[in-house]
Motif scaffolding. Structure first.
Motif: not given
Length: 222
Positions: A69, A173, A183, A189, A191-193
């Motif tokens: 990030d 992403y 990512a 993941d 669920d998140e990506f």
């Protein structure tokens, strides 16, 4: 996520390369991009590098998975080049050297590298960097900021590289106003990506003497 193997070829001429790979934006592994008679293939190993530049201080970078990030990773420490090479030979490690320009420190090394210009003089220019990493080191999924065509040649050990075309940037992403993916494509993941479920990419495993061509603007995870 689906990964297709990247073909490996020999003796590709410039016409076929320009038409089928550079203009078509298709990666390929060139098994003889570096001339087999090139001194680099015989001389370039860790013992030789230690003998000519072992005392040089280098910045060492850690795991990039911990900084997905962030715009850029900072060095975690410094050591001599020789100490780092001994480290990655001794045991697996996430630590690596990033954009280390040994060819600037020792410009005479440029004469060791002879290659076949499959671009026929159209785009290939001399912008050399060296990358070093031990077993377990990772370079996060990214696009080169200069949008260059890349020819990455392996000299010691093996390297696994995943490639994704620019058109799949939204599914990867992309970090806003930057050239990295948020990512972790190796351990996704969903669920998140969830977009990672629909990615179609390519995989190459390159050995010493082999060169992977990465088209301009393509994502690469190493």
């Amino acid at each position: 996520m689906n990964l297709s193997p990247i073909p490996k070829v020999r003796q590709m001429n410039a016409g076929d390369f320009l038409k089928n790979h550079m203009r078509a934006a298709k990666p390929v592994v060139l098994k003889d991009f570096v001339d087999p008679r090139s001194p680099a293939l015989q001389k370039w190993n860790y013992d030789y590098f230690k003998s000519i530049a072992g005392d040089h201080q280098v910045n060492i970078y850690g795991s990039e998975i911990e900084s997905l990030d962030r715009v850029a990773s900072k060095p975690v420490r410094q050591s001599t080049f020789s100490e780092y090479l001994d480290q990655i030979l001794a045991a697996p490690t996430e630590e690596r050297l990033f954009l280390f320009n040994l060819l600037t420190i020792k410009p005479e090394l440029k004469s060791d590298l002879q290659y076949h210009d499959v671009t026929n003089g159209k785009v290939l220019k001399w912008l050399p960097f060296m990358f070093f990493g031990g077993e377990g080191s990772v370079t996060r999924n990214h696009i080169d900021i200069d949008m260059s065509h890349v020819f990455i040649t392996q000299f010691q050990g093996i390297k696994r590289i995943w490639l994704f075309p620019w058109e799949q940037s939204d599914l990867l992403y992309k970090l806003p106003y930057n050239f990295h993916s948020l990512a972790n494509v190796k351990e996704p993941d969903f669920d998140e990506f969830p977009g990672l479920k629909y990615i179609n990419g390519y995989e190459a495993v390159i050995s010493p003497g082999e060169t992977l061509y990465i088209p301009s603007g393509w994502w690469h995870y190493i």
